[in-house]
Structure formats: C-alpha cells, structure tokens
Scaffold this motif. Structure first.
Motif, short mmCIF file in Angstrom:
data_model
loop_
_atom_site.label_atom_id
_atom_site.label_comp_id
_atom_site.label_asym_id
_atom_site.label_seq_id
_atom_site.Cartn_x
_atom_site.Cartn_y
_atom_site.Cartn_z
N ASP A 173 0.86 -1.30 -0.14
CA ASP A 173 0.21 0.24 0.25
C ASP A 173 0.88 0.93 0.26
O ASP A 173 0.43 1.99 -0.55
CB ASP A 173 -1.03 0.16 1.49
N ARG A 174 2.26 0.84 -0.15
CA ARG A 174 3.48 2.00 0.39
C ARG A 174 3.86 2.25 -1.12
O ARG A 174 3.76 3.22 -1.92
CB ARG A 174 3.16 2.54 1.39
N LEU A 175 4.89 1.41 -1.24
CA LEU A 175 5.30 1.01 -2.15
C LEU A 175 4.73 1.59 -3.31
O LEU A 175 5.71 1.33 -4.18
CB LEU A 175 6.70 -0.33 -1.22
N ASN B 221 3.02 12.40 -1.14
CA ASN B 221 3.90 12.79 0.43
C ASN B 221 2.55 12.16 1.02
O ASN B 221 3.76 12.17 2.33
CB ASN B 221 3.53 14.04 0.04
N ILE B 222 1.93 11.56 1.03
CA ILE B 222 0.96 10.91 1.82
C ILE B 222 1.40 9.46 2.11
O ILE B 222 1.37 8.91 3.29
CB ILE B 222 -0.34 10.24 1.36
N GLN B 223 1.83 9.08 0.86
CA GLN B 223 3.16 7.51 1.34
C GLN B 223 4.52 8.01 2.28
O GLN B 223 4.40 6.86 2.98
CB GLN B 223 2.87 7.32 -0.31
N THR B 224 4.55 8.71 1.48
CA THR B 224 5.99 9.15 2.64
C THR B 224 5.64 9.65 4.07
O THR B 224 6.14 8.72 5.08
CB THR B 224 6.93 10.82 2.22
N SER B 225 4.20 10.26 4.44
CA SER B 225 4.20 10.07 5.48
C SER B 225 3.42 8.88 6.26
O SER B 225 3.62 8.57 7.85
CB SER B 225 2.84 11.18 5.98
N GLU B 226 2.80 8.51 5.82
CA GLU B 226 1.79 6.82 5.93
C GLU B 226 3.04 5.70 6.06
O GLU B 226 3.28 5.02 7.63
CB GLU B 226 0.77 6.57 5.24
N GLY B 227 3.80 5.38 4.86
CA GLY B 227 5.18 4.83 5.63
C GLY B 227 5.68 4.97 6.85
O GLY B 227 6.63 4.06 7.56
N GLN B 228 5.63 6.06 7.02
CA GLN B 228 6.73 6.61 8.39
C GLN B 228 6.17 5.86 9.03
O GLN B 228 6.63 5.62 10.39
CB GLN B 228 7.11 8.04 8.21
N ARG B 229 5.05 6.58 9.47
CA ARG B 229 4.07 5.87 10.78
C ARG B 229 3.77 4.82 10.58
O ARG B 229 3.88 3.77 11.34
CB ARG B 229 2.77 6.34 10.22
N LEU B 230 3.33 3.96 10.03
CA LEU B 230 3.86 2.59 10.14
C LEU B 230 5.08 1.99 10.44
O LEU B 230 5.22 0.93 10.99
CB LEU B 230 3.75 1.72 8.28
N TRP B 231 6.21 2.93 9.86
CA TRP B 231 7.34 2.01 10.10
C TRP B 231 7.67 2.09 11.61
O TRP B 231 8.20 1.46 12.43
CB TRP B 231 8.44 2.70 9.85
N GLU B 232 7.31 3.13 12.57
CA GLU B 232 7.24 3.22 13.63
C GLU B 232 5.97 3.14 13.91
O GLU B 232 6.70 1.87 15.54
CB GLU B 232 6.73 4.80 14.37
N GLU B 233 5.25 2.68 14.24
CA GLU B 233 4.62 1.26 14.52
C GLU B 233 5.34 -0.11 14.55
O GLU B 233 5.36 -0.59 15.56
CB GLU B 233 3.38 0.96 13.58
#
Length: 218
Positions: free
Chosen positions: A51-53, A159-171
């Motif tokens: 869903d991101r990459l 930009n949404i993919q970047t922010s969501e990818g970062q959020r998922l990585w933090e999770e």
C-alpha cells in the motif's frame, strides 16, 4: 512422624506446583502476545510494501505518463500534425494510465488519500480526450493546465505515501520493541522460576531434617 513428613512434603509440592502454574501461565500469555505481534508485524510489512512502496511506483508511472503525454501534444502542435504513430502512442499511454489507476484503486486508502485520488481520477477523462484534435481551441493551454493539475494531485498522493510509510515504520519498531521486551520477560521468568524452586526445595529439606531429629538429642 511419617505423617508429619508426608504433610510437609505435600505442602512443599503444592507450593512448587503453584509457582510452576503461575510462571507457566505468564509464559503462555507472553507466547500468545508474541504470536499476536508477529501477525501485526506481517500486516505492517505488507501494508508498507503493497500500500505504500507499490503505490509510490504507481504514482511515479502516472507522473511519467502525464509528462510524456504533455510533451507529445506539444511536439504535435509544433509540427501541426498528429500522425497515426502519435495517435497510437497516445492511446497506449491512456490505456496504461487506466490500468495503473485500477491497480492503485485496489489498495487501501487513508481518508485523505481517497479524496485526493478521486480528484485525480476525475481529471482522467479530460486528459484522455485531449490531444487527438489539434484544432481544439486553446489546446496548448488546456494541455498545460490539466497536466499541472494531475501532477499536483500526484505530488500530494506521493507525500501521503511518505508520511504513512513513516507512521507504519514507527508502529513496526514499537511492535519489535515489545517483542524484545517479551523475550526478556520470558528469560527472567525462567530464571525466577528456577530460583524459587530451589528455595522451596531447600526449605523442604530443612524442614525434613528438623522432623527427623530425635527428642533425646534436644
């Protein structure tokens, strides 16, 4: 005396059994939590990839198509001719664009992403119709305007993919940290279990020795 020894032996065994039961229950709970975290990790990694990459690659391809389409129309306007090869190229780009949009639409969206995606999708019919008629009024300006709007929407989506990818990585990091803490907890529990069993065993041995003493020795 043998009855007392038996009673003390049973009491010691009950203590050991209680300790074992408590620690094993904690270890079972920890194991169940680990399984849950593994499932969460699989879901998180799947979301990052699918869903991101993958979506980022869709956005890149759509941006490339818009740029290529824009340049083809500019070239055709300059030469004042849209030959059969150029028409076939436009059709191929439009077909590829729709395929990518369909693939993108099959992924999971955030609320903001869905809204921006639908706004981009609404532009596609106008973009796909553009360029086949070079006599269209203000085609050059329309080409520039629609391409700019499409690219702007794709930038927001990227930009949404970047922010969501970062959020998922933090999770994902948080889940991994919890799993590490759980493993440490299991090790500490096993060490504590071994110590408690030894204490209970030595305590029982000490009691047995006192019971075995003869009255005339006191």
């Amino acid at each position: 005396m043998s009855l007392k020894k038996w009673a003390y032996g049973i009491k010691g065994k009950v203590k050991i059994a209680a300790v074992l039961g408590g620690v094993l229950s904690l270890l079972l709970w920890s194991n169940l939590m680990d399984r849950k975290r593994v499932t969460q990790l699989q879901t998180s990694f799947s979301a990052i990839y699918e869903d991101r990459l993958m979506v980022e690659s869709f956005i890149f391809d759509l941006s490339s198509i818009l740029h290529e389409r824009e340049q083809l129309i500019i070239t055709s306007l300059s030469s004042k001719e849209l030959n059969d090869a150029s028409k076939a190229h436009l059709k191929a780009l439009d077909s590829k664009m729709m395929t990518i949009v369909d693939d993108y639409e099959a992924t999971r969206f955030t609320d903001l992403e869905k809204r921006v995606f639908l706004e981009f999708k609404e532009l596609i019919p106008s973009i796909s119709q553009m360029g086949y008629n070079l006599q269209e009024n203000d085609l050059a300006q329309t080409n520039k305007t629609l391409t700019h709007k499409g690219l702007s929407k794709l930038t927001v989506l990227s930009n949404i993919q970047t922010s969501e990818g970062q959020r998922l990585w933090e999770e994902t990091k948080a889940i991994m940290l919890q799993k590490q803490s759980s493993s440490q907890f299991e090790i500490i529990s096993l060490i504590a279990l071994a110590i408690m069993i030894q204490v209970l065993l030595f305590s029982s041995t000490s009691v047995f020795k006192k019971i075995q003493q003869k009255p005339h020795l006191n």
